[in-house]
Write a protein that holds these residues in place. Structure first.
Motif, PDB file in Angstrom:
ATOM      1  N   UNK A  72       1.532 -25.646 -23.778  1.00  0.00           N
ATOM      2  CA  UNK A  72       0.236 -24.984 -23.861  1.00  0.00           C
ATOM      3  C   UNK A  72       0.204 -23.687 -23.053  1.00  0.00           C
ATOM      4  N   UNK A  73       0.790 -23.703 -21.859  1.00  0.00           N
ATOM      5  CA  UNK A  73       0.871 -22.519 -20.989  1.00  0.00           C
ATOM      6  C   UNK A  73       2.318 -22.310 -20.567  1.00  0.00           C
ATOM      7  N   UNK A  74       2.904 -21.212 -21.031  1.00  0.00           N
ATOM      8  CA  UNK A  74       4.289 -20.897 -20.666  1.00  0.00           C
ATOM      9  C   UNK A  74       4.309 -19.619 -19.828  1.00  0.00           C
ATOM     10  N   UNK A 116      -0.841 -20.200 -24.819  1.00  0.00           N
ATOM     11  CA  UNK A 116      -0.944 -19.102 -23.859  1.00  0.00           C
ATOM     12  C   UNK A 116       0.442 -18.790 -23.304  1.00  0.00           C
ATOM     13  N   UNK A 117       0.785 -17.505 -23.275  1.00  0.00           N
ATOM     14  CA  UNK A 117       2.018 -17.066 -22.615  1.00  0.00           C
ATOM     15  C   UNK A 117       1.622 -16.089 -21.519  1.00  0.00           C
ATOM     16  N   UNK A 118       2.136 -16.318 -20.321  1.00  0.00           N
ATOM     17  CA  UNK A 118       1.797 -15.513 -19.152  1.00  0.00           C
ATOM     18  C   UNK A 118       3.023 -14.718 -18.723  1.00  0.00           C
ATOM     19  N   UNK A 119       2.913 -13.382 -18.714  1.00  0.00           N
ATOM     20  CA  UNK A 119       4.021 -12.512 -18.310  1.00  0.00           C
ATOM     21  C   UNK A 119       3.805 -12.034 -16.880  1.00  0.00           C
ATOM     22  N   UNK A 141      -2.005 -16.118 -27.131  1.00  0.00           N
ATOM     23  CA  UNK A 141      -2.656 -15.170 -26.227  1.00  0.00           C
ATOM     24  C   UNK A 141      -1.694 -14.859 -25.092  1.00  0.00           C
ATOM     25  N   UNK A 142      -1.374 -13.570 -24.898  1.00  0.00           N
ATOM     26  CA  UNK A 142      -0.427 -13.141 -23.871  1.00  0.00           C
ATOM     27  C   UNK A 142      -1.188 -12.370 -22.794  1.00  0.00           C
ATOM     28  N   UNK A 201       5.632 -11.504 -37.445  1.00  0.00           N
ATOM     29  CA  UNK A 201       4.420 -12.222 -37.090  1.00  0.00           C
ATOM     30  C   UNK A 201       3.717 -12.782 -38.329  1.00  0.00           C
ATOM     31  N   UNK A 202       3.433 -14.083 -38.293  1.00  0.00           N
ATOM     32  CA  UNK A 202       2.685 -14.754 -39.355  1.00  0.00           C
ATOM     33  C   UNK A 202       1.491 -15.508 -38.773  1.00  0.00           C
ATOM     34  N   UNK A 203       1.044 -15.099 -37.598  1.00  0.00           N
ATOM     35  CA  UNK A 203      -0.047 -15.788 -36.917  1.00  0.00           C
ATOM     36  C   UNK A 203      -0.924 -14.757 -36.218  1.00  0.00           C
ATOM     37  N   UNK A 204      -1.776 -15.213 -35.325  1.00  0.00           N
ATOM     38  CA  UNK A 204      -2.605 -14.318 -34.520  1.00  0.00           C
ATOM     39  C   UNK A 204      -1.947 -14.140 -33.154  1.00  0.00           C
ATOM     40  N   UNK A 205      -1.704 -12.880 -32.788  1.00  0.00           N
ATOM     41  CA  UNK A 205      -1.083 -12.564 -31.500  1.00  0.00           C
ATOM     42  C   UNK A 205      -1.965 -11.560 -30.770  1.00  0.00           C
ATOM     43  N   UNK A 206      -2.320 -11.880 -29.522  1.00  0.00           N
ATOM     44  CA  UNK A 206      -3.164 -11.003 -28.713  1.00  0.00           C
ATOM     45  C   UNK A 206      -2.441 -10.603 -27.438  1.00  0.00           C
TER      46      UNK A 206
END
Length: 370
Positions: A72-74, A116-119, A141-142, A201-206
Protein backbone atom coordinates in the motif's frame (compact mmCIF):
# COMPACT_ATOMS: atom_id res chain seq x y z
CA UNK A 1 -10.70 -30.61 6.60
CA UNK A 2 -13.11 -33.52 7.19
CA UNK A 3 -13.86 -35.86 4.28
CA UNK A 4 -16.48 -38.60 4.42
CA UNK A 5 -14.62 -41.62 3.09
CA UNK A 6 -17.34 -44.25 3.37
CA UNK A 7 -20.07 -43.43 0.89
CA UNK A 8 -21.14 -44.91 -2.42
CA UNK A 9 -20.60 -41.54 -4.10
CA UNK A 10 -16.90 -41.39 -3.36
CA UNK A 11 -15.70 -44.95 -2.86
CA UNK A 12 -12.77 -45.53 -5.18
CA UNK A 13 -13.06 -42.04 -6.67
CA UNK A 14 -10.04 -39.93 -5.75
CA UNK A 15 -9.74 -41.21 -2.18
CA UNK A 16 -7.59 -44.26 -1.51
CA UNK A 17 -6.23 -45.85 1.64
CA UNK A 18 -2.44 -46.10 1.73
CA UNK A 19 -1.84 -49.14 3.90
CA UNK A 20 1.91 -48.55 4.12
CA UNK A 21 1.60 -44.97 5.43
CA UNK A 22 -1.77 -45.70 7.07
CA UNK A 23 -3.53 -42.63 5.70
CA UNK A 24 -5.94 -41.66 2.96
CA UNK A 25 -4.63 -40.16 -0.23
CA UNK A 26 -6.90 -37.55 -1.81
CA UNK A 27 -6.62 -36.77 -5.53
CA UNK A 28 -7.23 -33.14 -6.56
CA UNK A 29 -8.63 -32.37 -10.00
CA UNK A 30 -6.65 -29.87 -12.09
CA UNK A 31 -9.88 -27.93 -12.62
CA UNK A 32 -10.89 -27.79 -8.96
CA UNK A 33 -9.07 -24.53 -8.17
CA UNK A 34 -7.27 -26.22 -5.29
CA UNK A 35 -3.62 -27.12 -4.79
CA UNK A 36 -1.20 -28.36 -2.15
CA UNK A 37 1.41 -25.90 -0.94
CA UNK A 38 5.00 -26.76 -0.01
CA UNK A 39 3.84 -27.85 3.45
CA UNK A 40 1.33 -30.31 2.01
CA UNK A 41 -1.59 -28.10 3.00
CA UNK A 42 -4.65 -27.64 0.81
CA UNK A 43 -5.07 -24.07 -0.48
CA UNK A 44 -6.96 -22.09 -3.11
CA UNK A 45 -5.22 -21.51 -6.44
CA UNK A 46 -5.59 -17.93 -7.72
CA UNK A 47 -4.98 -17.07 -11.36
CA UNK A 48 -1.68 -15.27 -11.99
CA UNK A 49 -3.04 -13.39 -15.01
CA UNK A 50 -2.25 -9.69 -14.65
CA UNK A 51 -5.86 -8.65 -15.29
CA UNK A 52 -7.20 -10.82 -12.46
CA UNK A 53 -8.54 -8.62 -9.66
CA UNK A 54 -9.50 -11.55 -7.43
CA UNK A 55 -6.73 -12.18 -4.94
CA UNK A 56 -5.96 -13.38 -1.44
CA UNK A 57 -5.77 -10.46 1.00
CA UNK A 58 -4.87 -11.27 4.59
CA UNK A 59 -5.83 -14.91 4.02
CA UNK A 60 -9.23 -14.14 2.48
CA UNK A 61 -10.55 -13.83 -1.06
CA UNK A 62 -10.83 -10.18 -2.06
CA UNK A 63 -11.83 -8.18 -5.13
CA UNK A 64 -11.41 -4.40 -4.97
CA UNK A 65 -9.00 -1.48 -5.19
CA UNK A 66 -7.17 -1.87 -1.88
CA UNK A 67 -3.52 -2.87 -2.16
CA UNK A 68 -2.09 -5.63 -0.05
CA UNK A 69 -0.88 -4.13 3.24
CA UNK A 70 2.80 -4.60 2.40
CA UNK A 71 2.35 -2.83 -0.97
CA UNK A 72 0.00 0.00 0.00
CA UNK A 73 2.86 2.41 0.86
CA UNK A 74 6.26 1.90 -0.77
CA UNK A 75 9.23 4.13 0.09
CA UNK A 76 12.13 4.77 -2.29
CA UNK A 77 15.57 6.03 -1.27
CA UNK A 78 17.95 6.28 -4.25
CA UNK A 79 20.99 6.48 -1.96
CA UNK A 80 20.35 4.03 0.88
CA UNK A 81 17.59 1.78 -0.49
CA UNK A 82 17.76 -1.80 -1.74
CA UNK A 83 15.49 -3.30 -4.41
CA UNK A 84 14.05 -6.37 -2.70
CA UNK A 85 10.58 -7.68 -3.57
CA UNK A 86 8.30 -6.73 -0.66
CA UNK A 87 6.49 -9.51 1.19
CA UNK A 88 4.26 -9.58 4.25
CA UNK A 89 7.25 -10.57 6.39
CA UNK A 90 10.47 -8.97 5.09
CA UNK A 91 9.62 -5.28 5.60
CA UNK A 92 11.04 -4.31 2.19
CA UNK A 93 9.63 -1.05 0.87
CA UNK A 94 8.87 0.38 4.30
CA UNK A 95 10.37 3.67 5.44
CA UNK A 96 12.82 1.72 7.60
CA UNK A 97 13.84 -0.54 4.66
CA UNK A 98 13.19 1.51 1.50
CA UNK A 99 13.52 0.35 -2.08
CA UNK A 100 16.26 1.86 -4.23
CA UNK A 101 14.56 2.73 -7.53
CA UNK A 102 11.27 4.26 -8.56
CA UNK A 103 11.03 1.78 -11.45
CA UNK A 104 11.20 -1.19 -9.08
CA UNK A 105 8.49 0.34 -6.90
CA UNK A 106 6.22 0.80 -9.93
CA UNK A 107 6.69 -2.87 -10.83
CA UNK A 108 5.13 -3.87 -7.49
CA UNK A 109 1.77 -2.32 -8.43
CA UNK A 110 -1.16 -4.72 -8.13
CA UNK A 111 -3.63 -4.72 -11.02
CA UNK A 112 -6.61 -2.49 -10.27
CA UNK A 113 -5.34 -1.39 -6.85
CA UNK A 114 -4.68 2.04 -5.33
CA UNK A 115 -1.14 2.60 -4.06
CA UNK A 116 1.16 5.27 -2.62
CA UNK A 117 4.82 5.60 -3.58
CA UNK A 118 7.01 7.93 -1.52
CA UNK A 119 10.24 9.30 -3.06
CA UNK A 120 12.98 10.57 -0.77
CA UNK A 121 13.35 14.35 -0.80
CA UNK A 122 16.39 16.10 -2.28
CA UNK A 123 17.33 13.12 -4.46
CA UNK A 124 17.34 12.39 -8.20
CA UNK A 125 15.46 9.22 -9.05
CA UNK A 126 16.54 7.82 -12.43
CA UNK A 127 14.12 6.28 -14.92
CA UNK A 128 15.72 4.77 -18.03
CA UNK A 129 14.14 3.99 -21.39
CA UNK A 130 16.39 0.92 -21.47
CA UNK A 131 14.50 -0.58 -18.52
CA UNK A 132 11.00 0.79 -19.06
CA UNK A 133 8.04 -0.16 -16.87
CA UNK A 134 4.43 -0.90 -17.84
CA UNK A 135 1.82 -0.04 -15.21
CA UNK A 136 -1.70 -1.44 -15.61
CA UNK A 137 -5.11 -0.54 -14.20
CA UNK A 138 -5.47 1.19 -10.85
CA UNK A 139 -4.12 4.41 -9.36
CA UNK A 140 -0.75 5.48 -8.01
CA UNK A 141 -0.02 8.63 -5.99
CA UNK A 142 3.65 9.67 -5.82
CA UNK A 143 4.73 12.12 -3.08
CA UNK A 144 7.91 13.20 -1.26
CA UNK A 145 9.06 12.09 2.16
CA UNK A 146 12.05 12.69 4.45
CA UNK A 147 13.21 14.67 7.47
CA UNK A 148 12.61 18.04 5.77
CA UNK A 149 9.03 17.06 4.92
CA UNK A 150 8.59 15.87 8.52
CA UNK A 151 9.78 19.21 9.90
CA UNK A 152 7.46 21.14 7.54
CA UNK A 153 4.51 18.93 8.52
CA UNK A 154 5.27 19.66 12.18
CA UNK A 155 4.30 23.29 11.57
CA UNK A 156 1.62 22.74 8.91
CA UNK A 157 -0.55 19.69 8.31
CA UNK A 158 -1.49 21.01 4.87
CA UNK A 159 0.46 18.81 2.46
CA UNK A 160 -0.28 21.15 -0.44
CA UNK A 161 1.62 23.97 1.26
CA UNK A 162 4.38 21.61 2.38
CA UNK A 163 4.98 20.41 -1.16
CA UNK A 164 5.05 23.97 -2.49
CA UNK A 165 7.56 25.03 0.17
CA UNK A 166 9.73 22.00 -0.54
CA UNK A 167 9.80 22.74 -4.27
CA UNK A 168 10.34 26.45 -3.76
CA UNK A 169 13.44 25.61 -1.73
CA UNK A 170 14.62 23.26 -4.49
CA UNK A 171 14.60 20.28 -2.11
CA UNK A 172 11.90 18.12 -3.65
CA UNK A 173 12.60 14.75 -5.29
CA UNK A 174 13.32 14.78 -9.02
CA UNK A 175 12.42 11.99 -11.44
CA UNK A 176 14.99 12.19 -14.22
CA UNK A 177 14.20 10.43 -17.50
CA UNK A 178 17.26 9.10 -19.35
CA UNK A 179 18.42 7.19 -22.42
CA UNK A 180 16.94 6.11 -25.72
CA UNK A 181 16.13 2.63 -26.99
CA UNK A 182 16.68 1.69 -30.64
CA UNK A 183 14.91 -1.32 -32.14
CA UNK A 184 14.71 -2.90 -35.59
CA UNK A 185 11.45 -2.57 -37.50
CA UNK A 186 9.42 -5.80 -37.43
CA UNK A 187 8.90 -5.67 -41.20
CA UNK A 188 12.18 -4.29 -42.50
CA UNK A 189 15.16 -5.16 -40.33
CA UNK A 190 17.26 -2.39 -41.85
CA UNK A 191 14.83 0.24 -40.65
CA UNK A 192 15.34 1.29 -37.03
CA UNK A 193 13.00 3.21 -34.76
CA UNK A 194 13.98 4.85 -31.53
CA UNK A 195 11.88 5.01 -28.39
CA UNK A 196 12.20 7.14 -25.26
CA UNK A 197 9.33 6.04 -22.93
CA UNK A 198 10.31 5.05 -19.41
CA UNK A 199 6.73 4.45 -18.24
CA UNK A 200 3.92 2.88 -20.29
CA UNK A 201 0.82 3.96 -18.41
CA UNK A 202 -2.60 2.28 -18.41
CA UNK A 203 -3.81 3.66 -15.07
CA UNK A 204 -4.02 6.90 -13.10
CA UNK A 205 -0.64 8.31 -12.04
CA UNK A 206 -0.25 11.47 -9.95
CA UNK A 207 3.00 13.33 -9.25
CA UNK A 208 2.32 15.67 -6.31
CA UNK A 209 5.38 17.57 -5.11
CA UNK A 210 7.59 15.63 -7.54
CA UNK A 211 9.70 17.37 -10.20
CA UNK A 212 10.46 15.97 -13.64
CA UNK A 213 13.69 16.36 -15.58
CA UNK A 214 14.24 15.40 -19.19
CA UNK A 215 17.81 14.32 -19.94
CA UNK A 216 18.37 14.66 -23.68
CA UNK A 217 22.05 13.86 -23.48
CA UNK A 218 21.92 10.82 -25.74
CA UNK A 219 23.02 10.01 -29.28
CA UNK A 220 20.95 8.70 -32.19
CA UNK A 221 23.27 6.31 -34.02
CA UNK A 222 23.32 3.09 -36.04
CA UNK A 223 23.87 0.30 -33.50
CA UNK A 224 23.63 -2.45 -36.13
CA UNK A 225 25.91 -1.10 -38.88
CA UNK A 226 23.50 -1.85 -41.73
CA UNK A 227 20.65 0.57 -41.06
CA UNK A 228 19.11 2.34 -44.04
CA UNK A 229 16.52 4.50 -42.23
CA UNK A 230 16.21 5.72 -38.67
CA UNK A 231 12.72 7.00 -37.84
CA UNK A 232 10.67 8.14 -34.87
CA UNK A 233 9.13 5.68 -32.49
CA UNK A 234 7.56 7.15 -29.37
CA UNK A 235 9.04 10.50 -28.35
CA UNK A 236 7.69 10.78 -24.80
CA UNK A 237 8.85 9.63 -21.37
CA UNK A 238 5.39 8.77 -20.01
CA UNK A 239 3.22 7.12 -22.68
CA UNK A 240 -0.46 7.12 -21.67
CA UNK A 241 -2.93 4.72 -23.28
CA UNK A 242 -6.50 3.43 -22.89
CA UNK A 243 -8.01 6.20 -20.76
CA UNK A 244 -4.95 6.56 -18.57
CA UNK A 245 -4.63 9.76 -16.54
CA UNK A 246 -1.43 11.60 -15.66
CA UNK A 247 -1.73 14.42 -13.12
CA UNK A 248 1.21 16.74 -12.48
CA UNK A 249 1.04 19.11 -9.55
CA UNK A 250 3.36 21.24 -7.45
CA UNK A 251 6.54 20.23 -9.23
CA UNK A 252 9.23 21.75 -11.42
CA UNK A 253 9.86 20.78 -15.04
CA UNK A 254 13.41 21.04 -16.35
CA UNK A 255 15.45 19.79 -19.29
CA UNK A 256 19.19 19.14 -19.57
CA UNK A 257 21.48 18.12 -22.41
CA UNK A 258 20.81 18.00 -26.13
CA UNK A 259 20.27 15.19 -28.61
CA UNK A 260 23.20 14.30 -30.86
CA UNK A 261 23.46 12.09 -33.91
CA UNK A 262 26.23 10.32 -35.79
CA UNK A 263 23.98 9.71 -38.82
CA UNK A 264 23.90 11.62 -42.09
CA UNK A 265 20.71 13.05 -43.58
CA UNK A 266 20.30 10.08 -45.96
CA UNK A 267 19.74 7.72 -43.04
CA UNK A 268 18.10 10.04 -40.55
CA UNK A 269 14.51 10.34 -41.74
CA UNK A 270 13.60 13.72 -43.24
CA UNK A 271 11.85 16.08 -40.86
CA UNK A 272 14.07 15.53 -37.83
CA UNK A 273 15.61 18.57 -36.22
CA UNK A 274 17.91 17.13 -33.60
CA UNK A 275 19.84 20.36 -33.18
CA UNK A 276 16.73 22.23 -32.09
CA UNK A 277 15.84 21.70 -28.43
CA UNK A 278 12.14 21.68 -29.32
CA UNK A 279 12.52 18.74 -31.70
CA UNK A 280 9.43 16.78 -30.64
CA UNK A 281 10.87 15.12 -27.55
CA UNK A 282 8.63 15.55 -24.54
CA UNK A 283 7.45 14.27 -21.20
CA UNK A 284 3.99 12.87 -21.98
CA UNK A 285 2.20 11.21 -24.88
CA UNK A 286 -1.57 10.62 -24.74
CA UNK A 287 -3.63 8.26 -26.87
CA UNK A 288 -7.23 7.98 -25.68
CA UNK A 289 -5.91 9.37 -22.42
CA UNK A 290 -5.56 12.60 -20.45
CA UNK A 291 -2.90 14.72 -18.80
CA UNK A 292 -3.71 17.49 -16.35
CA UNK A 293 -1.56 20.16 -14.67
CA UNK A 294 -2.97 21.77 -11.57
CA UNK A 295 -2.54 23.64 -8.31
CA UNK A 296 0.27 26.16 -8.44
CA UNK A 297 3.19 24.45 -10.09
CA UNK A 298 6.06 26.48 -8.53
CA UNK A 299 8.24 26.66 -11.61
CA UNK A 300 8.04 25.75 -15.27
CA UNK A 301 11.16 27.16 -16.87
CA UNK A 302 11.94 27.59 -20.56
CA UNK A 303 12.64 23.91 -21.02
CA UNK A 304 14.20 22.72 -24.26
CA UNK A 305 11.55 20.15 -25.11
CA UNK A 306 7.79 19.75 -25.21
CA UNK A 307 5.49 18.75 -22.38
CA UNK A 308 3.16 16.85 -24.74
CA UNK A 309 5.47 15.01 -27.09
CA UNK A 310 5.51 14.29 -30.81
CA UNK A 311 3.36 11.23 -31.39
CA UNK A 312 6.14 9.62 -33.44
CA UNK A 313 4.79 6.40 -34.94
CA UNK A 314 1.88 6.35 -32.47
CA UNK A 315 -1.77 7.01 -33.12
CA UNK A 316 -2.68 10.59 -34.00
CA UNK A 317 -4.29 12.70 -31.31
CA UNK A 318 -8.06 12.47 -31.44
CA UNK A 319 -11.15 13.84 -29.73
CA UNK A 320 -10.82 11.51 -26.74
CA UNK A 321 -7.41 12.87 -25.75
CA UNK A 322 -7.35 15.69 -23.21
CA UNK A 323 -4.70 18.10 -21.97
CA UNK A 324 -5.55 20.84 -19.54
CA UNK A 325 -5.08 22.79 -16.34
CA UNK A 326 -7.19 22.82 -13.19
CA UNK A 327 -6.46 26.38 -12.17
CA UNK A 328 -6.54 29.78 -13.85
CA UNK A 329 -2.83 30.53 -13.64
CA UNK A 330 -2.10 32.62 -16.74
CA UNK A 331 1.61 31.76 -16.82
CA UNK A 332 0.90 28.04 -16.71
CA UNK A 333 -1.79 28.27 -19.44
CA UNK A 334 0.52 30.19 -21.75
CA UNK A 335 3.49 27.94 -21.04
CA UNK A 336 1.51 24.77 -21.68
CA UNK A 337 -0.08 26.05 -24.87
CA UNK A 338 3.40 26.52 -26.38
CA UNK A 339 4.49 23.01 -25.47
CA UNK A 340 1.91 20.78 -27.08
CA UNK A 341 3.53 19.30 -30.16
CA UNK A 342 1.55 20.00 -33.36
CA UNK A 343 -1.40 21.40 -31.44
CA UNK A 344 -4.27 21.42 -33.96
CA UNK A 345 -5.65 24.96 -33.83
CA UNK A 346 -8.19 26.45 -36.22
CA UNK A 347 -9.14 30.09 -36.73
CA UNK A 348 -12.93 30.27 -36.51
CA UNK A 349 -14.39 33.73 -37.19
CA UNK A 350 -11.26 35.40 -35.90
CA UNK A 351 -11.08 33.26 -32.74
CA UNK A 352 -8.57 30.44 -32.46
CA UNK A 353 -10.09 27.14 -31.31
CA UNK A 354 -8.25 23.99 -30.30
CA UNK A 355 -9.43 21.03 -32.37
CA UNK A 356 -7.34 18.28 -30.84
CA UNK A 357 -6.44 17.30 -28.29
CA UNK A 358 -9.37 18.54 -26.21
CA UNK A 359 -8.17 21.26 -23.86
CA UNK A 360 -9.57 23.76 -21.37
CA UNK A 361 -6.80 26.25 -22.11
CA UNK A 362 -8.60 29.56 -22.86
CA UNK A 363 -8.50 30.63 -26.51
CA UNK A 364 -6.55 33.82 -25.71
CA UNK A 365 -3.53 31.63 -24.91
CA UNK A 366 -3.63 30.00 -28.34
CA UNK A 367 -2.33 33.14 -30.07
CA UNK A 368 1.13 31.57 -30.19
CA UNK A 369 -0.24 29.48 -33.06
CA UNK A 370 -0.44 31.06 -36.52
Amino acid sequence: MTIKTVAPSNMGKGIEWNKDEKKYEVSISENSGLQLNDNGELELRVSALESNQLRLLNGELYQGTKSSNHLLNLYVDAVNGVDITPTEDNGAGTRAKPLKTFAFALKQHEYGASQNIWLHENQTHIMSAKSSVSVSAGSILVQPYGSIVDSLLATSTNRTQVHIKLQTQGLGPVVQFNDVLLARDSVNAKNVRYYTPCIYLYCSLTFDGISMEQNLDFTISDPYGDTTIVSKGSMSRIACYQRAMFYFSRGRITCVGSVKTTLDSNILKEGFDLHNGMSGFGFVYIDNASTIMYNQTPSVNEIGCYYLADKGSGTAYNSTSLVGVLDSDATLCEWLSKRIYEFQVENQNGVKQALAPITNIPSKYLNVWS
